[in-house]
Design a protein around this motif. Structure first.
Motif, PDB file in Angstrom:
ATOM      1  N   PHE A  67      44.110  28.980  37.378  1.00  0.00           N
ATOM      2  CA  PHE A  67      43.270  30.110  37.780  1.00  0.00           C
ATOM      3  C   PHE A  67      44.130  31.261  38.315  1.00  0.00           C
ATOM      4  O   PHE A  67      43.857  32.438  38.037  1.00  0.00           O
ATOM      5  N   GLN A  68      45.157  30.906  39.031  1.00  0.00           N
ATOM      6  CA  GLN A  68      46.034  31.957  39.565  1.00  0.00           C
ATOM      7  C   GLN A  68      46.848  32.640  38.453  1.00  0.00           C
ATOM      8  O   GLN A  68      47.115  33.842  38.521  1.00  0.00           O
ATOM      9  N   ASP A  69      47.176  31.874  37.455  1.00  0.00           N
ATOM     10  CA  ASP A  69      47.975  32.465  36.369  1.00  0.00           C
ATOM     11  C   ASP A  69      47.137  33.354  35.465  1.00  0.00           C
ATOM     12  O   ASP A  69      47.580  34.438  35.041  1.00  0.00           O
ATOM     13  N   ASP A  70      45.897  32.943  35.150  1.00  0.00           N
ATOM     14  CA  ASP A  70      45.087  33.653  34.161  1.00  0.00           C
ATOM     15  C   ASP A  70      44.167  34.703  34.760  1.00  0.00           C
ATOM     16  O   ASP A  70      43.649  35.549  34.020  1.00  0.00           O
ATOM     17  N   PHE A  71      43.885  34.677  36.043  1.00  0.00           N
ATOM     18  CA  PHE A  71      42.913  35.602  36.621  1.00  0.00           C
ATOM     19  C   PHE A  71      43.563  36.958  36.888  1.00  0.00           C
ATOM     20  O   PHE A  71      44.656  37.028  37.468  1.00  0.00           O
ATOM     21  N   ALA A  72      42.833  37.989  36.437  1.00  0.00           N
ATOM     22  CA  ALA A  72      43.302  39.370  36.685  1.00  0.00           C
ATOM     23  C   ALA A  72      42.193  40.109  37.420  1.00  0.00           C
ATOM     24  O   ALA A  72      41.089  40.274  36.884  1.00  0.00           O
ATOM     25  N   PRO A  73      42.390  40.569  38.615  1.00  0.00           N
ATOM     26  CA  PRO A  73      41.334  41.274  39.362  1.00  0.00           C
ATOM     27  C   PRO A  73      41.035  42.647  38.758  1.00  0.00           C
ATOM     28  O   PRO A  73      41.956  43.377  38.359  1.00  0.00           O
ATOM     29  N   ARG A  74      39.754  42.941  38.679  1.00  0.00           N
ATOM     30  CA  ARG A  74      39.316  44.222  38.114  1.00  0.00           C
ATOM     31  C   ARG A  74      38.319  44.866  39.069  1.00  0.00           C
ATOM     32  O   ARG A  74      37.640  44.184  39.834  1.00  0.00           O
ATOM     33  N   GLU A  75      38.183  46.186  38.966  1.00  0.00           N
ATOM     34  CA  GLU A  75      37.242  46.921  39.804  1.00  0.00           C
ATOM     35  C   GLU A  75      35.862  46.930  39.157  1.00  0.00           C
ATOM     36  O   GLU A  75      35.741  47.048  37.937  1.00  0.00           O
ATOM     37  N   LEU A  76      34.816  46.846  39.997  1.00  0.00           N
ATOM     38  CA  LEU A  76      33.439  46.840  39.506  1.00  0.00           C
ATOM     39  C   LEU A  76      32.887  48.253  39.514  1.00  0.00           C
ATOM     40  O   LEU A  76      32.984  48.970  40.522  1.00  0.00           O
ATOM     41  N   ASN A  77      32.294  48.655  38.387  1.00  0.00           N
ATOM     42  CA  ASN A  77      31.651  49.971  38.286  1.00  0.00           C
ATOM     43  C   ASN A  77      30.142  49.783  38.349  1.00  0.00           C
ATOM     44  O   ASN A  77      29.560  49.119  37.478  1.00  0.00           O
ATOM     45  N   GLN A 113      50.814  26.786  52.439  1.00  0.00           N
ATOM     46  CA  GLN A 113      50.425  27.780  51.452  1.00  0.00           C
ATOM     47  C   GLN A 113      49.467  28.791  52.074  1.00  0.00           C
ATOM     48  O   GLN A 113      48.595  28.425  52.872  1.00  0.00           O
ATOM     49  N   GLU A 114      49.641  30.050  51.679  1.00  0.00           N
ATOM     50  CA  GLU A 114      48.770  31.100  52.200  1.00  0.00           C
ATOM     51  C   GLU A 114      47.390  31.039  51.546  1.00  0.00           C
ATOM     52  O   GLU A 114      47.249  30.585  50.410  1.00  0.00           O
ATOM     53  N   ILE A 115      46.398  31.540  52.300  1.00  0.00           N
ATOM     54  CA  ILE A 115      45.016  31.535  51.802  1.00  0.00           C
ATOM     55  C   ILE A 115      44.842  32.679  50.821  1.00  0.00           C
ATOM     56  O   ILE A 115      45.219  33.827  51.098  1.00  0.00           O
ATOM     57  N   ILE A 116      44.250  32.369  49.679  1.00  0.00           N
ATOM     58  CA  ILE A 116      44.013  33.378  48.652  1.00  0.00           C
ATOM     59  C   ILE A 116      42.636  33.981  48.893  1.00  0.00           C
ATOM     60  O   ILE A 116      41.611  33.296  48.761  1.00  0.00           O
ATOM     61  N   LYS A 117      42.595  35.233  49.287  1.00  0.00           N
ATOM     62  CA  LYS A 117      41.345  35.928  49.565  1.00  0.00           C
ATOM     63  C   LYS A 117      41.041  36.917  48.456  1.00  0.00           C
ATOM     64  O   LYS A 117      41.947  37.567  47.930  1.00  0.00           O
ATOM     65  N   LYS A 118      39.765  37.021  48.157  1.00  0.00           N
ATOM     66  CA  LYS A 118      39.324  37.968  47.140  1.00  0.00           C
ATOM     67  C   LYS A 118      39.073  39.326  47.786  1.00  0.00           C
ATOM     68  O   LYS A 118      38.513  39.410  48.874  1.00  0.00           O
ATOM     69  N   GLN A 119      39.484  40.365  47.079  1.00  0.00           N
ATOM     70  CA  GLN A 119      39.314  41.712  47.631  1.00  0.00           C
ATOM     71  C   GLN A 119      37.841  42.112  47.616  1.00  0.00           C
ATOM     72  O   GLN A 119      37.100  41.771  46.691  1.00  0.00           O
TER      73      GLN A 119
END
Length: 396
Positions: free
Chosen positions: A119-129, A299-305
């Motif tokens: 999931f960390q390798d394939d996920f790319a964060p995108r902005e929501l319109n 390991q650090e916590i992965i937070k979603k923006q």
């Protein structure tokens, strides 16, 4: 013409027929049956039984034993107590087998361990319109036409004036001129004629008295005959006589037992081949030698923006109802309900009933028994019970 008591013709005071018809009878005492005198039978009682007459005693001799005498076999030889296993067992010389274990040396990996997930390798964060809303605004449309509050009831109703209420005048009370008649049937018909009392037909309860002396002797006292009773015989116990001579305490085991000399048993277990070494114990294991501890970091916590920005400014609490509401002056509706008034009826109230129209008063007849000399009857005589008899005609 028939003669009858005037009291029996009256239905108010009927006379019971028991007194007139009762005839006392002379009662006789029941005869007593005399009991016969007891007479004992003469002669002696026969106490013999069939068993005593027919039984014949026989002389019986003691039974002889049929069991043969016990024969004992004794041997003078020595008992051999060494088993076969001890004689025939031979120990074998067995050498220890060498172990066939292959030595395996652990080599640690040279590359670093990767901890990233798919999931960390394939996920790319995108902005929501946010999408544009095409829904029409919910706004109330105001009408310019004034409100018409006229109804058919208001237009067609015609108020009429009510007639005055009829008030009935109260009738004046007029007392009755006739006096109140409080004379009852008892006061009118009762004259209190005195007559002789009726005689009682009950027999006199005479007490029976006897001057004879009371006989207190009973049948048991009169007819009892004493019998001579002999005392029971006392059975004497026989005196114990001890047997002569001395008692033989020797048993079969004491007489026939032969003692043997036996040597102690020798253990048959082989000698254990244990090796004792002075070398130190080697406690190193494969886990202790080959295991290498790694440095592990947390390991650090992965937070979603956060995609939706937080609102700023003051909260606008004006609702649609507050913005579009227009207050109007309320005009109370006029009530057209008729008044609750009772209309009087000028017709006269008809209070006639069937009882008033159809009732016919009848004349009350007086019982002829209340008169000392009733009209239409001729006195004849009076019986012993005080009843007067008058003749009357029987109409068929």
């Amino acid at each position: 013409l028939l003669q009858s008591c005037l009291c029996t013709t009256c239905t108010r005071f009927p006379l019971p027929q028991f007194r007139s018809d009762y005839l006392p009878y002379d009662t006789m005492r029941r005869p007593f049956r005399v009991q016969e005198e007891y007479k004992p039978k003469t002669g002696e009682r026969e106490l013999g039984t069939t068993y005593q007459k027919d039984y014949n005693a026989h002389k019986i001799q003691p039974v002889t034993l049929v069991r043969p005498l016990e024969r004992k076999h004794t041997m003078g030889g020595k008992l051999d107590t060494i088993p076969t296993y001890q004689d025939d067992y031979r120990s074998w010389e067995v050498q220890r087998r060498e172990p066939s274990k292959v030595d395996h040396i652990y080599h640690p990996p040279t590359e670093k361990f990767g901890n990233s997930t798919t999931f960390q390798d394939d996920f790319a964060p995108r902005e929501l319109n946010p999408r544009q809303s095409y829904k029409p605004p919910c706004v109330a449309k105001l009408s310019d036409v004034p409100f018409d509050s006229t109804t058919s009831h208001r237009m067609s109703y015609i108020a009429h004036q009510l007639a005055p209420k009829f008030v009935k005048s109260k009738e004046e009370y007029r007392p009755n001129n006739q006096p109140f008649e409080d004379l009852t049937t008892h006061r009118n018909d009762f004259k209190g004629l005195a007559g002789p009392l009726a005689k009682s037909c009950k027999p006199e309860n005479a007490k029976v008295i006897s001057n004879a002396h009371f006989n207190g002797v009973t049948e048991f006292q009169d007819r009892f005959q004493p019998w001579l009773v002999s005392l029971p015989e006392v059975r004497k116990t026989k005196e114990y006589i001890p047997p002569l001579g001395s008692m033989d305490f020797n048993s079969t085991s004491h007489l026939d037992y032969v003692k043997h000399e036996i040597s102690p048993a020798v253990p048959i277990r082989p000698i254990s081949n244990t090796r004792i070494t002075n070398a130190p114990f080697q406690g190193n294991t494969t886990m202790k030698e080959d295991f290498k501890a790694w440095d592990i970091c947390q390991q650090e916590i992965i937070k979603k923006q956060q995609e939706i920005p937080k609102p700023t400014g003051k909260f606008y609490d004006l609702t649609t109802f507050k913005s579009h509401y227009i207050p109007h002056q309320i005009i109370p509706a006029q009530s057209f309900k008729p008044a609750h008034v009772i209309l009087p009826n000028p017709a006269h109230f008809q209070d006639e009933t069937m009882y008033r129209t159809e009732y016919t008063p009848k004349k009350q007849e007086i019982c002829p028994a209340n008169y000392p000399s009733p009209p239409g009857y001729v006195y004849i005589n009076t019986d012993s019970h005080g009843h007067k008899f008058f003749p009357f005609k029987l109409i068929i």
